[in-house]
Design a protein around this motif. Sequence first.
Motif, PDB file in Angstrom:
ATOM      1  N   ARG A  30      -7.669   8.033  -1.271  1.00 19.26           N
ATOM      2  CA  ARG A  30      -7.734   7.602  -0.024  1.00 19.26           C
ATOM      3  C   ARG A  30      -6.756   8.611   1.037  1.00 19.26           C
ATOM      4  O   ARG A  30      -7.780   8.941   2.642  1.00 19.26           O
ATOM      5  CB  ARG A  30      -7.208   6.498  -0.145  1.00 19.26           C
ATOM      6  CG  ARG A  30      -8.261   4.901  -0.330  1.00 19.26           C
ATOM      7  CD  ARG A  30      -7.475   4.148   0.401  1.00 19.26           C
ATOM      8  NE  ARG A  30      -8.344   2.981  -0.281  1.00 19.26           N
ATOM      9  CZ  ARG A  30      -7.774   1.798  -0.289  1.00 19.26           C
ATOM     10  NH1 ARG A  30      -6.553   1.461  -0.087  1.00 19.26           N
ATOM     11  NH2 ARG A  30      -8.146   0.669  -1.104  1.00 19.26           N
ATOM     12  N   THR A  31      -5.372   9.094   0.965  1.00 22.32           N
ATOM     13  CA  THR A  31      -5.030   9.916   1.839  1.00 22.32           C
ATOM     14  C   THR A  31      -4.615  11.105   2.169  1.00 22.32           C
ATOM     15  O   THR A  31      -4.696  11.992   3.199  1.00 22.32           O
ATOM     16  CB  THR A  31      -3.610   9.949   1.621  1.00 22.32           C
ATOM     17  OG1 THR A  31      -3.274  10.482   0.166  1.00 22.32           O
ATOM     18  CG2 THR A  31      -3.041   8.391   1.414  1.00 22.32           C
ATOM     19  N   THR A  56       0.936  -1.596  -0.087  1.00 24.88           N
ATOM     20  CA  THR A  56       0.165  -0.013  -0.226  1.00 24.88           C
ATOM     21  C   THR A  56       0.899   1.140   0.200  1.00 24.88           C
ATOM     22  O   THR A  56       0.168   1.929  -1.076  1.00 24.88           O
ATOM     23  CB  THR A  56      -0.883  -0.087   0.869  1.00 24.88           C
ATOM     24  OG1 THR A  56      -1.724  -0.960   1.543  1.00 24.88           O
ATOM     25  CG2 THR A  56      -2.065   0.547   1.197  1.00 24.88           C
ATOM     26  N   THR A  65       1.033   9.571  -6.109  1.00 27.25           N
ATOM     27  CA  THR A  65       1.195  10.815  -5.171  1.00 27.25           C
ATOM     28  C   THR A  65       1.695  11.403  -6.655  1.00 27.25           C
ATOM     29  O   THR A  65       1.758  12.047  -7.321  1.00 27.25           O
ATOM     30  CB  THR A  65       2.017  10.742  -4.126  1.00 27.25           C
ATOM     31  OG1 THR A  65       1.686  10.085  -3.350  1.00 27.25           O
ATOM     32  CG2 THR A  65       1.786  12.514  -3.548  1.00 27.25           C
ATOM     33  N   GLU A  97       0.835   4.456  -2.741  1.00 33.32           N
ATOM     34  CA  GLU A  97      -0.011   5.329  -2.516  1.00 33.32           C
ATOM     35  C   GLU A  97       1.731   6.334  -2.510  1.00 33.32           C
ATOM     36  O   GLU A  97       1.301   7.164  -3.317  1.00 33.32           O
ATOM     37  CB  GLU A  97       0.563   5.540  -0.918  1.00 33.32           C
ATOM     38  CG  GLU A  97      -0.415   6.568  -0.308  1.00 33.32           C
ATOM     39  CD  GLU A  97       0.158   7.142   1.039  1.00 33.32           C
ATOM     40  OE1 GLU A  97      -0.373   5.488   2.240  1.00 33.32           O
ATOM     41  OE2 GLU A  97       0.486   7.522   1.781  1.00 33.32           O
ATOM     42  N   LYS A  98       2.522   5.884  -3.090  1.00 32.10           N
ATOM     43  CA  LYS A  98       4.268   6.873  -3.446  1.00 32.10           C
ATOM     44  C   LYS A  98       3.932   6.854  -4.821  1.00 32.10           C
ATOM     45  O   LYS A  98       3.481   7.958  -5.241  1.00 32.10           O
ATOM     46  CB  LYS A  98       4.691   6.200  -3.067  1.00 32.10           C
ATOM     47  CG  LYS A  98       6.609   7.009  -3.560  1.00 32.10           C
ATOM     48  CD  LYS A  98       8.020   6.372  -2.753  1.00 32.10           C
ATOM     49  CE  LYS A  98       8.483   6.849  -3.065  1.00 32.10           C
ATOM     50  NZ  LYS A  98       9.432   7.023  -4.293  1.00 32.10           N
ATOM     51  N   ASP A 139      -3.320   2.531  -8.020  1.00 32.41           N
ATOM     52  CA  ASP A 139      -2.691   3.325  -7.276  1.00 32.41           C
ATOM     53  C   ASP A 139      -3.475   5.005  -7.054  1.00 32.41           C
ATOM     54  O   ASP A 139      -2.742   5.763  -6.084  1.00 32.41           O
ATOM     55  CB  ASP A 139      -1.757   3.853  -8.237  1.00 32.41           C
ATOM     56  CG  ASP A 139      -0.682   2.670  -8.055  1.00 32.41           C
ATOM     57  OD1 ASP A 139      -1.037   1.191  -7.604  1.00 32.41           O
ATOM     58  OD2 ASP A 139       0.303   2.581  -8.617  1.00 32.41           O
ATOM     59  N   ILE A 154      -5.569   4.930  -4.125  1.00 32.98           N
ATOM     60  CA  ILE A 154      -5.178   4.526  -2.500  1.00 32.98           C
ATOM     61  C   ILE A 154      -4.739   6.452  -2.549  1.00 32.98           C
ATOM     62  O   ILE A 154      -4.129   6.477  -1.011  1.00 32.98           O
ATOM     63  CB  ILE A 154      -4.083   3.592  -2.811  1.00 32.98           C
ATOM     64  CG1 ILE A 154      -4.685   1.923  -2.774  1.00 32.98           C
ATOM     65  CG2 ILE A 154      -2.858   3.417  -2.222  1.00 32.98           C
ATOM     66  CD1 ILE A 154      -3.886   0.950  -3.314  1.00 32.98           C
ATOM     67  N   TYR A 155      -4.049   6.955  -3.295  1.00 26.84           N
ATOM     68  CA  TYR A 155      -3.287   8.181  -3.665  1.00 26.84           C
ATOM     69  C   TYR A 155      -4.652   8.877  -3.045  1.00 26.84           C
ATOM     70  O   TYR A 155      -4.196   9.786  -1.530  1.00 26.84           O
ATOM     71  CB  TYR A 155      -3.221   8.797  -4.313  1.00 26.84           C
ATOM     72  CG  TYR A 155      -2.484  10.071  -4.433  1.00 26.84           C
ATOM     73  CD1 TYR A 155      -1.735  10.974  -3.086  1.00 26.84           C
ATOM     74  CD2 TYR A 155      -3.453  11.032  -4.212  1.00 26.84           C
ATOM     75  CE1 TYR A 155      -1.409  12.244  -3.014  1.00 26.84           C
ATOM     76  CE2 TYR A 155      -3.301  12.170  -4.302  1.00 26.84           C
ATOM     77  CZ  TYR A 155      -2.456  13.295  -3.344  1.00 26.84           C
ATOM     78  OH  TYR A 155      -2.360  14.193  -3.477  1.00 26.84           O
TER      79      TYR A 155
END
Length: 407
Positions: free
Chosen positions: A197-198, A99, A107, A103-104, A191, A194-195
Amino acid sequence: MLVAASTQSAVGWVIAVLVGFGFVAYIYANTRAAKPEVGSEIALAANRKPLDDDQVLETTRLDRSLLFALSMLGIIAVALPLYWLAEPARITNAAEGFTIRSEKRGTELFAANCARCHGPGGTGGIIATSITDDAGAFVANVSWKAPALTAVLSRFSEEEVTEILNYGRNGVMPAWGAPGGGPLTVNNLRDLIIYLRTVQLPEASMRASVDGGIRDGAKGVMLSERPTLKDALDAANRLSDPAAKAAAVKAANVDIETSLDAFVKQISDPASPFFASIYGKLVFSNTAAQGAYSCARCHTTGWSYNATQVTNTAGTPLAVKYSDGNGWFGPSLQGGATTRKFNTSATHAAFITGGSEKGKKYGNAGIGSGQMPGFGPRIDDTVKVTYPAILTEAEIQAVVAYERSMQ
Ligand code: HEC
Ligand code: HEC
């Protein structure tokens, strides 16, 4: 290392401890008995050393080999359960690492592809684009609102966001996924999600943003209805003495904010005659976060590109006034459309709260595309999170009342 607490690790520890104890006890019992033989203290040259006799071969030598085999067995007996013991933690760490790497990458993908329109961190932005008529002829250059994505997971499920990304939106947001002919892969889209989400706002900041937009709108309405408040501010601004000016401007603003508190309190009261017509309308066209919380961006023609403030090549404004809910990306809500679709305000409100689901029926003869957002809280089963509601129940009630009154 994270040791996941589970039955597996508990059982593993018990086995490891038992095996450890047993092993130590066995070694102790076997080595205690061994005593040096008589005469063994006389050193002999290595080549004169007599070979071990059968007695020795069958006892000490044999015992030594067995002991060696036993210690090897012991190592395996301890190492295997230990390995097994750490397995759940290793799996958890691997998933987390997965994850974090995803996430990276997300981004970076966002910064490279999305931020120019949706703003850094998805806080909303404006894009310069042009609009054309049905025949494809140029009409005007406009600034189009790209909604903030900092509450997008309250509005849509991750599959729905993927669908939006696959096919783009309204011709202004290009298709990103392969199904819509876009450049990004399935993994890229995952990806990006997942980004996303942050960057979802905590409930309190989102509430402040939503209510700030409604309050801004209310201020405009109030000042147009009570010009004296605005006149006082203008007069204060015209004072030449800086100290007197600062004090007068401050006082005028305090007056405006105090009146605004009372005004918002009044229009947001469900019993108020303005609950639907003013409060509901403000919720419908909330300008905060580039329209992310509004209904107008999808249900009112031209709202996303400020049609009332843009002129065409002949110099005439694209629209004199918005016709709230006349239909755009979402269907027209005017002329009793919503009262026909939903028999009661309660079923209407339930639809606004949950939004539509692809292929699922709603109201009377409606079939969802998954593109009508849900404005209530959203429970996400994949990540086990509840995303906060964009609109409060009272705000939904106001917007429902407003829609049901649309002519
Ligand atoms: C060229 C500008 C542009 C780019 C680049 C762009 N978008 Fe958009 N996006 C928009 C606009 C404009 C809208 C709203 C469309 C409308 O008004 O109907 C939108 C809508 C969305 C929506 C739907 C939001 C909602 O609440 O309705 C999502 C999700 C989204 N974009 C994500 C992304 C992601 C992720 C990227 C990067 C891969 C991206 N966008 C790149 C302009 C852009
Ligand atoms: C991102 C675009 C979008 C936004 C924002 C949006 N809608 Fe919708 N809405 C739709 C679409 C698209 C449909 C059609 C149903 C579908 O395709 O699932 C729809 C359908 C509806 C319907 C049912 C109309 C019918 O006749 O079927 C109502 C009522 C409605 N929206 C109200 C609202 C309200 C109230 C808001 C704001 C709180 C809002 N919408 C915000 C896109 C949007």
